[in-house]
Structure formats: C-alpha cells, structure tokens
Motif scaffolding. Structure first.
Motif, mmCIF file in Angstrom:
data_model
loop_
_atom_site.group_PDB
_atom_site.id
_atom_site.type_symbol
_atom_site.label_atom_id
_atom_site.label_comp_id
_atom_site.label_asym_id
_atom_site.label_seq_id
_atom_site.Cartn_x
_atom_site.Cartn_y
_atom_site.Cartn_z
ATOM 1 N N PRO A 1 0.795 -1.229 0.000
ATOM 2 C CA PRO A 1 0.000 0.000 0.000
ATOM 3 C C PRO A 1 0.833 1.288 0.000
ATOM 4 C CG PRO A 1 0.029 -0.959 2.184
ATOM 5 C CD PRO A 1 0.749 -1.917 1.283
ATOM 6 N N ASN A 2 2.147 1.166 0.036
ATOM 7 C CA ASN A 2 3.002 2.356 0.087
ATOM 8 C C ASN A 2 3.698 2.682 -1.234
ATOM 9 O OD1 ASN A 2 2.578 2.946 2.908
ATOM 10 N ND2 ASN A 2 3.732 1.087 3.298
ATOM 11 N N ILE A 3 3.363 1.959 -2.288
ATOM 12 C CA ILE A 3 3.944 2.254 -3.595
ATOM 13 C C ILE A 3 3.496 3.652 -4.010
ATOM 14 C CG2 ILE A 3 3.951 1.582 -6.043
ATOM 15 C CD1 ILE A 3 5.471 -0.332 -4.206
ATOM 16 N N GLU A 4 4.401 4.372 -4.646
ATOM 17 C CA GLU A 4 4.088 5.728 -5.108
ATOM 18 C C GLU A 4 3.858 5.736 -6.609
ATOM 19 O OE1 GLU A 4 6.824 8.698 -3.432
ATOM 20 O OE2 GLU A 4 7.430 7.130 -2.029
ATOM 21 N N VAL B 1 0.535 0.627 6.127
ATOM 22 C CA VAL B 1 0.370 1.935 5.485
ATOM 23 C C VAL B 1 1.174 2.981 6.247
ATOM 24 C CG1 VAL B 1 -1.283 3.755 4.906
ATOM 25 C CG2 VAL B 1 -1.884 1.359 4.533
ATOM 26 N N ASN B 2 2.020 3.688 5.510
ATOM 27 C CA ASN B 2 2.886 4.710 6.097
ATOM 28 C C ASN B 2 2.332 6.098 5.771
ATOM 29 O OD1 ASN B 2 4.889 6.470 6.842
ATOM 30 N ND2 ASN B 2 6.531 5.376 5.821
ATOM 31 N N LEU C 1 -9.940 2.951 6.643
ATOM 32 C CA LEU C 1 -9.697 1.566 6.234
ATOM 33 C C LEU C 1 -8.226 1.363 5.881
ATOM 34 C CD1 LEU C 1 -10.788 -1.242 5.556
ATOM 35 C CD2 LEU C 1 -11.374 -0.378 3.292
ATOM 36 N N LEU C 2 -7.646 2.321 5.185
ATOM 37 C CA LEU C 2 -6.229 2.213 4.844
ATOM 38 C C LEU C 2 -5.357 2.301 6.090
ATOM 39 C CD1 LEU C 2 -6.160 4.384 1.612
ATOM 40 C CD2 LEU C 2 -5.737 1.924 1.755
ATOM 41 N N LEU C 3 -5.657 3.248 6.970
ATOM 42 C CA LEU C 3 -4.841 3.429 8.172
ATOM 43 C C LEU C 3 -4.966 2.257 9.147
ATOM 44 C CD1 LEU C 3 -5.283 7.247 8.822
ATOM 45 C CD2 LEU C 3 -3.230 6.058 7.983
ATOM 46 N N ALA C 4 -6.020 1.464 9.014
ATOM 47 C CA ALA C 4 -6.175 0.278 9.863
ATOM 48 C C ALA C 4 -5.152 -0.798 9.499
ATOM 49 C CB ALA C 4 -7.595 -0.274 9.739
ATOM 50 N N MET D 1 -2.732 8.952 -0.042
ATOM 51 C CA MET D 1 -2.850 10.321 -0.561
ATOM 52 C C MET D 1 -4.067 10.460 -1.467
ATOM 53 S SD MET D 1 1.090 11.139 -1.428
ATOM 54 C CE MET D 1 2.357 11.068 -0.169
ATOM 55 N N CYS D 2 -4.302 9.442 -2.301
ATOM 56 C CA CYS D 2 -5.495 9.449 -3.161
ATOM 57 C C CYS D 2 -6.764 9.481 -2.317
ATOM 58 C CB CYS D 2 -5.515 8.219 -4.057
ATOM 59 S SG CYS D 2 -4.220 8.158 -5.292
#
Length: 122
Positions: A72-75, A105-106, A98-101, A85-86
């Motif tokens: 989930p940390n690919i740019e 995820v950084n 949901l992402l931060l769970a 960011m999206c």
C-alpha cells in the motif's frame, strides 16, 4: 454509500436483494481466485488498489490489503502519490480509516512536493 443506496433501492424485494449480495460475493470470490493464481507485479497491484480507493470500493480494498503481494506504500510514477494520498484527496474518511487500519500503510510518505496525506486531506 453506493452499495447502501443500491440496497435501499431494493426495498422489500428480498429475493432481488439476496441475488444482489450473492452476485457481489461471486465477484469477490472471482477476484480472490484470480489473485491466488496470478501473482501481480508491484505496480499493477498498486493500480488495482488505487482504483478501488478512487472508486470507494471498500470490499475490494479489504481484499487487496489482505493480499501480501499488494504494497500500500507504492508511489505513483508521475505524481508520487500513495493510495493513502489518493484517499485523502477524495475526502472519504471511511476509506482513509480503512487504509490506516492496515499497519503497513505509512502516513509519513511525501509526494514530489513534500506533502503527506495529512497535508493533502487538510
């Protein structure tokens, strides 16, 4: 929200509602089977997750985040945006949550302008 609107639109038609959920479950099973049998390259996995984030497909997001081959940390190659960011840009707090769970995820990654997801969402 779209799913909820779809469910509400069925009203008391329980058979159609059941068929809707059955169809949704089949699609998720197809995606699970596809992922299990087709290893994704890193960027393709990012694109799938980004599309799910941008379209608020939380079930697909969960499915992809459960897959270890999805980072989930690919740019993004052009903007430097991560999926977080999206999500921050789209402004749906439930997608961000949901992402931060996911502990992978950084939230401190910076884009090409030096902005993090917190800057973008503010």
């Amino acid at each position: 929200m779209r799913l909820l609107k779809k469910v509400v639109s069925f009203g008391n038609k329980k058979t159609k509602l059941f068929d809707f959920f059955l169809d949704l479950n089949r699609k998720l099973e197809e995606v699970k089977l596809f992922l299990a049998n087709n290893p994704l390259d890193t960027y393709k996995a990012f694109e799938l997750l980004r599309d799910a984030v941008e379209n608020n497909h939380k079930l697909v997001m969960r499915l992809l985040l459960d897959d270890e081959q999805v980072d989930p940390n690919i740019e993004d190659d052009q903007s430097g945006d991560t999926v977080l960011m999206c999500a921050a840009r789209n402004g749906d707090p439930s997608v961000v949550a949901l992402l931060l769970a996911d502990n992978r995820v950084n939230p401190t990654i910076e884009d090409e302008l030096g902005c993090t997801a917190l800057h973008i969402g503010a």
